[in-house]
Scaffold this active site. Structure first.
Site, short mmCIF file in Angstrom:
data_model
loop_
_atom_site.label_atom_id
_atom_site.label_comp_id
_atom_site.label_asym_id
_atom_site.label_seq_id
_atom_site.Cartn_x
_atom_site.Cartn_y
_atom_site.Cartn_z
N TYR A 273 10.04 -9.41 51.94
CA TYR A 273 10.26 -10.23 50.73
C TYR A 273 9.02 -10.21 49.84
O TYR A 273 9.11 -9.92 48.64
CB TYR A 273 10.61 -11.64 51.17
CG TYR A 273 11.02 -12.58 50.06
CD1 TYR A 273 12.24 -12.42 49.41
CD2 TYR A 273 10.20 -13.64 49.67
CE1 TYR A 273 12.64 -13.30 48.39
CE2 TYR A 273 10.59 -14.51 48.67
CZ TYR A 273 11.80 -14.35 48.04
OH TYR A 273 12.19 -15.21 47.04
N ASP A 274 7.86 -10.50 50.44
CA ASP A 274 6.62 -10.61 49.66
C ASP A 274 6.30 -9.29 48.96
O ASP A 274 6.05 -9.26 47.75
CB ASP A 274 5.43 -10.96 50.56
CG ASP A 274 5.60 -12.29 51.29
OD1 ASP A 274 6.69 -12.87 51.24
OD2 ASP A 274 4.62 -12.75 51.92
N SER B 119 16.38 -28.38 53.53
CA SER B 119 17.77 -28.38 54.02
C SER B 119 17.81 -28.69 55.52
O SER B 119 18.66 -29.46 55.98
CB SER B 119 18.47 -27.07 53.69
OG SER B 119 17.62 -25.98 53.89
N ASN B 120 16.88 -28.11 56.29
CA ASN B 120 16.86 -28.42 57.72
C ASN B 120 16.63 -29.91 57.96
O ASN B 120 17.37 -30.56 58.71
CB ASN B 120 15.72 -27.66 58.42
CG ASN B 120 16.14 -26.27 58.84
OD1 ASN B 120 17.22 -25.82 58.53
ND2 ASN B 120 15.26 -25.58 59.55
N GLY C 176 8.32 -6.74 48.60
CA GLY C 176 9.46 -6.37 47.73
C GLY C 176 9.32 -7.00 46.36
O GLY C 176 9.48 -6.36 45.32
N ARG D 273 15.61 -23.48 55.42
CA ARG D 273 14.45 -23.99 54.69
C ARG D 273 14.13 -25.41 55.11
O ARG D 273 14.98 -26.13 55.65
CB ARG D 273 14.73 -23.96 53.19
CG ARG D 273 14.51 -22.60 52.63
CD ARG D 273 14.75 -22.65 51.17
NE ARG D 273 15.64 -21.58 50.85
CZ ARG D 273 15.85 -21.12 49.64
NH1 ARG D 273 15.28 -21.65 48.62
NH2 ARG D 273 16.65 -20.11 49.46
N VAL D 274 12.92 -25.83 54.78
CA VAL D 274 12.46 -27.10 55.31
C VAL D 274 13.28 -28.28 54.78
O VAL D 274 13.68 -29.15 55.56
CB VAL D 274 10.94 -27.27 55.07
CG1 VAL D 274 10.57 -27.43 53.61
CG2 VAL D 274 10.41 -28.44 55.87
N GLY E 229 2.46 -29.47 61.17
CA GLY E 229 2.96 -30.21 60.00
C GLY E 229 1.89 -30.48 58.95
O GLY E 229 2.14 -31.17 57.97
N1 UDP Z 1 9.36 -25.69 58.24
C1 UDP Z 1 9.37 -26.65 59.25
N2 UDP Z 1 10.56 -26.96 59.84
C2 UDP Z 1 11.74 -26.39 59.47
C3 UDP Z 1 11.73 -25.42 58.44
C4 UDP Z 1 10.51 -25.08 57.85
O1 UDP Z 1 8.32 -27.21 59.60
O2 UDP Z 1 12.78 -26.75 60.06
C5 UDP Z 1 8.08 -25.37 57.59
C6 UDP Z 1 7.77 -23.88 57.49
O3 UDP Z 1 7.13 -23.43 58.67
C7 UDP Z 1 6.86 -23.86 56.28
C8 UDP Z 1 7.40 -24.97 55.39
O4 UDP Z 1 8.15 -25.82 56.25
O5 UDP Z 1 5.54 -24.18 56.63
C9 UDP Z 1 8.31 -24.47 54.27
O6 UDP Z 1 9.27 -23.63 54.82
P1 UDP Z 1 10.46 -23.00 53.99
O7 UDP Z 1 11.17 -22.04 54.89
O8 UDP Z 1 11.27 -24.07 53.37
O9 UDP Z 1 9.77 -22.24 52.77
P2 UDP Z 1 8.54 -21.22 52.65
O10 UDP Z 1 7.84 -21.08 53.99
O11 UDP Z 1 9.15 -19.95 52.20
O12 UDP Z 1 7.65 -21.86 51.66
#
Ligand code: UDP
Length: 319
Positions: free
Chosen positions: A151-152, A195-196, A154, A192-193, A213
């Site tokens: 992704y990065d 939504s999860n 790309g 994603r964080v 965290g």
């Molecule tokens: N993350 C988390 N728990 C989750 C999903 C993601 O702690 O259930 C963390 C992930 O490791 C990252 C941050 O939240 O540090 C953002 O993750 P996301 O996948 O939303 O976006 P991106 O990493 O692409 O910024």
């Protein structure tokens, strides 16, 4: 003042069935544009298309941005690419090919039509940044062979193509580096964080924090982001490179977990899991350029945006 011009224009949105694609198409349709959306539905949703089909000036074609296109359009928004780590790492070769071949196809189409072409680039071009907050002149810190590289790299290569087409063919390009965005119509299982955490909190399941965290992100509400994309695309301001679009309100992932637990009144506990490879430690956009050149700043507070997103998730879970 409206950010739209009065004249009716035909617009192509690639990735129109995705989260951002849906909101962008809707905003354009509400403002009198004719919108043609394409999507291969790899990570986009037919439900989004069904909703958009309520507008008579909306058209959908199921096709891949990697295929040659021959449409007559005035503006092209290139959003087609899986964007959540879970989705883009599912088929990394496909992700990389989509970024590169997709960029070539929309740029060729823009040249043919003499249209403006917008590229949805990403904060991921900064990788795990050593400069904080990230300004557009920072070249980034990307592992070219890691799990995020499809992704990065790309998206970095797509930026190269956009600026080479501009230099070589005078193509009318606009490039935004989009930082973390959230809002209604995110898919519940895109990993994603936001939504999860919302899905887990609403079901009183454990909230999964990856790592300790302490890593940070800055979250922009989708309506703000869409207005930034449109302002940039329609702007006549002189720009020599990409523009960061995001909300500079930075927070730790642990803070976002606590905020979502509080807003959903959840009984969930927090659990800690291992941090994915190359997960960026800090991320925060410097949006001075967008402020100065586009008079754009995000307006939605995290609480307001999260409440709207939580309401959307509740409606999906209850149906
Ligand atoms: N993350 C988390 N728990 C989750 C999903 C993601 O702690 O259930 C963390 C992930 O490791 C990252 C941050 O939240 O540090 C953002 O993750 P996301 O996948 O939303 O976006 P991106 O990493 O692409 O910024």
């Amino acid at each position: 003042m409206s950010i739209f011009s009065a004249s009716k224009k035909k617009v192509l949105v690639t990735g129109g069935a995705g989260f951002l694609g849906f909101h962008l198409c809707k905003k354009l349709l509400e403002n009198g544009y004719d919108v043609l959306a394409i999507d291969n539905l790899f990570s986009g949703y037919r439900n989004n298309i069904i909703e958009l089909q309520k507008f008579s000036s909306f058209e959908f074609v199921r096709m891949d941005v990697k295929s040659k296109m021959n449409f007559k359009v005035d503006i092209i928004f290139n959003l087609a690419c899986p964007a959540s780590p879970v989705h883009y790492q599912k088929d990394p070769v496909e992700t990389l090919t989509t970024c590169i071949q997709g960029a070539i196809n929309v740029l060729d189409l823009a040249n043919k039509n003499n249209s403006i072409v917008f590229q949805a680039s990403t904060s991921e071009v900064y990788g795990d940044p050593k400069v904080h907050p990230q300004t557009e002149i920072y070249w980034g810190n990307v592992n070219p062979i890691g799990h995020r590289a499809c992704y990065d790299e790309g998206k970095r290569c797509a930026e190269t193509l956009f600026f080479d087409y501009q230099r070589q063919y005078k193509t009318k390009i606009k490039v935004a580096r989009i930082f973390n965005t959230y809002g209604p119509r995110m898919s519940l299982d895109d990993g994603r964080v936001i939504s999860n955490f919302i899905s887990q909190a609403l079901e009183n399941k454990e909230i999964t924090i990856y790592g300790n965290g302490e890593q940070t992100r800055s979250f922009c509400y989708v309506d703000d982001l869409v207005s930034g994309i449109i302002k940039l695309t329609l702007s006549e301001a002189e720009l020599s490179g990409p523009v960061n679009l995001g909300n500079p309100d930075e927070m730790k992932i642990i803070q976002i977990a606590k905020k979502i637990i509080q807003l959903t009144k959840s009984k969930s506990n927090i659990t800690y899991q291992s941090l994915p490879m190359d997960d960026p430690v800090q991320r925060n956009p410097d949006i001075t350029l967008a402020k100065n050149k586009l008079s754009w700043i995000p307006k939605t507070s995290l609480d307001t945006g999260l409440i709207k997103t939580i309401d959307f998730f509740k409606s999906v879970i209850n149906n």
